[in-house]
Design a protein around this motif. Structure first.
Motif, short mmCIF file in Angstrom:
data_model
loop_
_atom_site.label_atom_id
_atom_site.label_comp_id
_atom_site.label_asym_id
_atom_site.label_seq_id
_atom_site.Cartn_x
_atom_site.Cartn_y
_atom_site.Cartn_z
N TYR A 130 -6.09 36.59 -47.82
CA TYR A 130 -4.86 37.24 -47.38
C TYR A 130 -3.94 37.58 -48.55
O TYR A 130 -2.99 38.34 -48.37
CB TYR A 130 -4.12 36.34 -46.37
CG TYR A 130 -4.81 36.32 -45.02
CD1 TYR A 130 -4.61 37.33 -44.10
CD2 TYR A 130 -5.67 35.28 -44.68
CE1 TYR A 130 -5.24 37.32 -42.86
CE2 TYR A 130 -6.32 35.25 -43.45
CZ TYR A 130 -6.10 36.28 -42.54
OH TYR A 130 -6.74 36.27 -41.32
N VAL A 156 -1.59 30.75 -42.69
CA VAL A 156 -2.06 30.52 -44.06
C VAL A 156 -0.96 30.71 -45.10
O VAL A 156 -1.14 30.37 -46.27
CB VAL A 156 -3.23 31.47 -44.42
CG1 VAL A 156 -4.43 31.20 -43.52
CG2 VAL A 156 -2.82 32.93 -44.31
N ASN A 178 3.39 24.00 -37.24
CA ASN A 178 2.97 25.00 -38.23
C ASN A 178 3.96 25.13 -39.37
O ASN A 178 3.57 25.32 -40.53
CB ASN A 178 2.82 26.36 -37.53
CG ASN A 178 1.65 26.41 -36.57
OD1 ASN A 178 0.66 25.68 -36.74
ND2 ASN A 178 1.75 27.26 -35.56
N VAL A 182 2.64 24.83 -43.18
CA VAL A 182 2.62 25.96 -44.13
C VAL A 182 3.31 25.57 -45.44
O VAL A 182 2.87 25.98 -46.52
CB VAL A 182 3.28 27.19 -43.50
CG1 VAL A 182 3.46 28.31 -44.54
CG2 VAL A 182 2.45 27.71 -42.34
N LEU A 185 0.83 23.87 -47.50
CA LEU A 185 -0.09 24.82 -48.14
C LEU A 185 0.52 25.39 -49.41
O LEU A 185 -0.18 25.57 -50.42
CB LEU A 185 -0.42 25.97 -47.17
CG LEU A 185 -1.14 25.60 -45.86
CD1 LEU A 185 -1.42 26.88 -45.07
CD2 LEU A 185 -2.42 24.84 -46.12
N SER A 229 -11.49 25.47 -38.68
CA SER A 229 -10.84 26.47 -39.52
C SER A 229 -10.15 25.78 -40.69
O SER A 229 -9.45 24.78 -40.52
CB SER A 229 -9.80 27.26 -38.70
OG SER A 229 -9.19 28.26 -39.50
N GLN A 231 -7.60 26.17 -44.10
CA GLN A 231 -6.53 26.98 -44.65
C GLN A 231 -6.09 26.48 -46.02
O GLN A 231 -6.01 25.28 -46.25
CB GLN A 231 -5.30 26.96 -43.72
CG GLN A 231 -5.44 27.69 -42.41
CD GLN A 231 -6.42 27.08 -41.44
OE1 GLN A 231 -7.29 27.77 -40.90
NE2 GLN A 231 -6.31 25.77 -41.21
N TRP A 233 -3.21 28.21 -49.20
CA TRP A 233 -2.19 29.26 -49.30
C TRP A 233 -2.85 30.62 -49.59
O TRP A 233 -3.36 30.87 -50.67
CB TRP A 233 -1.18 28.91 -50.38
CG TRP A 233 -0.03 29.89 -50.44
CD1 TRP A 233 0.08 30.96 -51.27
CD2 TRP A 233 1.15 29.87 -49.65
NE1 TRP A 233 1.27 31.63 -51.05
CE2 TRP A 233 1.94 30.97 -50.05
CE3 TRP A 233 1.63 29.05 -48.63
CZ2 TRP A 233 3.18 31.26 -49.48
CZ3 TRP A 233 2.85 29.34 -48.07
CH2 TRP A 233 3.62 30.42 -48.49
N TYR A 235 -5.55 31.85 -48.00
CA TYR A 235 -6.99 31.89 -47.75
C TYR A 235 -7.33 31.19 -46.44
O TYR A 235 -6.68 30.22 -46.05
CB TYR A 235 -7.77 31.20 -48.88
CG TYR A 235 -7.71 31.91 -50.20
CD1 TYR A 235 -8.63 32.90 -50.54
CD2 TYR A 235 -6.74 31.56 -51.16
CE1 TYR A 235 -8.59 33.54 -51.77
CE2 TYR A 235 -6.70 32.20 -52.38
CZ TYR A 235 -7.62 33.19 -52.69
OH TYR A 235 -7.57 33.82 -53.90
N GLN A 236 -8.39 31.68 -45.78
CA GLN A 236 -8.87 31.04 -44.55
C GLN A 236 -10.38 31.17 -44.44
O GLN A 236 -10.96 32.20 -44.81
CB GLN A 236 -8.20 31.67 -43.33
CG GLN A 236 -8.46 30.93 -42.02
CD GLN A 236 -7.60 31.49 -40.90
OE1 GLN A 236 -7.82 32.61 -40.44
NE2 GLN A 236 -6.60 30.72 -40.46
N LYS A 238 -13.51 30.06 -41.50
CA LYS A 238 -13.86 29.48 -40.20
C LYS A 238 -15.36 29.23 -40.14
O LYS A 238 -16.16 30.10 -40.52
CB LYS A 238 -13.41 30.40 -39.07
CG LYS A 238 -11.88 30.56 -39.00
CD LYS A 238 -11.44 31.46 -37.86
CE LYS A 238 -9.92 31.56 -37.83
NZ LYS A 238 -9.44 32.42 -36.72
#
Length: 288
Positions: A130, A156, A178, A182, A185, A229, A231, A233, A235-236, A238
């Motif tokens: 991302y 993310v 969340n 975050v 992250l 999944s 995560q 910062w 990037y992700q 699955k």
């Protein structure tokens, strides 16, 4: 006066009486002549000269015992070819191949490790970057209070609460906010989430990867389109099960590295309570 012999025959020479003893070596036998027609002392009766035999012929010639005493040359033993022994050769070849493989893998691993971590992250199959897709999303440092809406779930990057979720290898039994996750992250944490119905043995495998390790945390997450999944910062990734080798590669590559606040950003002294509502007052009271 003459002496007559019996029978009136001619005079006879006296007979030589043998004593049964052999003459000494080099001496003529009793009664043997030593003139030109006789054998020389030490000979066996063979004449020298025209035959070329040397004095002393007939004596032992130094042959080995058991050679028949006739001076024959010893017969060389016949060597039997046993063929080539392939066992040691095969072992040597196998060791050589193994050594080359180890050296080759070490060189490859060194080369891979020398790559920038961003390149190694992009090489993970299935990862979504991302940071390239939405640069505004990953700008960081945007603290907000209260509940926030995220377009990517699990999130993310993006705006987040000023308090981070504790990320010292924490394994949370329930979903966490969340907004706090975050912020973790942003500090370089890898956050692993999973469906609440993931089999217990799979959850245990994930927990073993996380528990007690700084900048890692684990929690269930409702509504995932894949069982697991991961995560970091920006990037992700699955995956379908906890045995997927890409999980370890994701952790190895992105933990700490993905931080936009540097490796010294804290993971301790954060929120340890579960619940989906952010704690703006940083209270440590759990919510259902």
């Amino acid at each position: 006066m003459s002496i007559s012999t019996p029978g009136g025959g001619p005079e006879r020479r006296p007979n030589v009486v043998s004593t049964g003893k052999k003459p000494a070596a080099g001496r003529p036998a009793a009664g043997a002549k030593t003139g030109s027609g006789g054998a020389k002392p030490g000979s066996t009766g063979a004449k020298t000269g025209s035959t070329g035999a040397k004095p002393g012929a007939g004596k032992p010639t130094g042959t080995r015992p058991g050679a028949g005493g006739k001076g024959r040359k010893p017969i060389a033993p016949v060597k039997v070819s046993q063929g080539r022994s392939w066992g040691p050769i095969a072992l040597f070849v196998a060791v050589g191949v193994l050594a080359v493989a180890i050296i080759g893998y070490g060189a490859w691993a060194t080369f891979q490790g020398a790559k920038p971590w961003e390149d190694r992250a992009d090489a993970i199959d299935g990862i979504v970057n991302y940071r390239e897709k939405d640069k505004d999303l990953v700008s960081g440092g945007n603290h907000k209070t209260g509940p926030l809406t995220y377009t990517v779930l699990p999130p993310v990057a993006g705006p987040h609460n000023a308090a981070w979720q504790n990320c010292m290898g924490d394994v949370y039994p329930a979903q966490i906010a969340n907004e706090h996750a975050v912020h973790s992250l942003e500090h370089g944490t890898v956050w692993i989430t999973y469906r609440p119905d993931l089999p217990a043995d799979q959850v245990t495998k994930l927990a073993d990867k996380v528990r007690g390790k700084e900048k890692l945390m684990l929690s269930p997450f409702e509504g995932l389109d894949k069982p697991i999944s991961l995560q970091a910062w920006g990037y992700q990734l699955k995956v379908d099960n906890a045995d997927d080798g890409r999980i370890d590669e994701f952790i190895k590559t992105l933990r700490v590295n993905a931080s936009i606040e540097g490796p010294t950003a804290l993971c301790s002294q954060g929120i340890t309570a579960t619940g989906t509502t952010p704690r703006d007052d940083a209270q440590q009271m759990p919510q259902g």
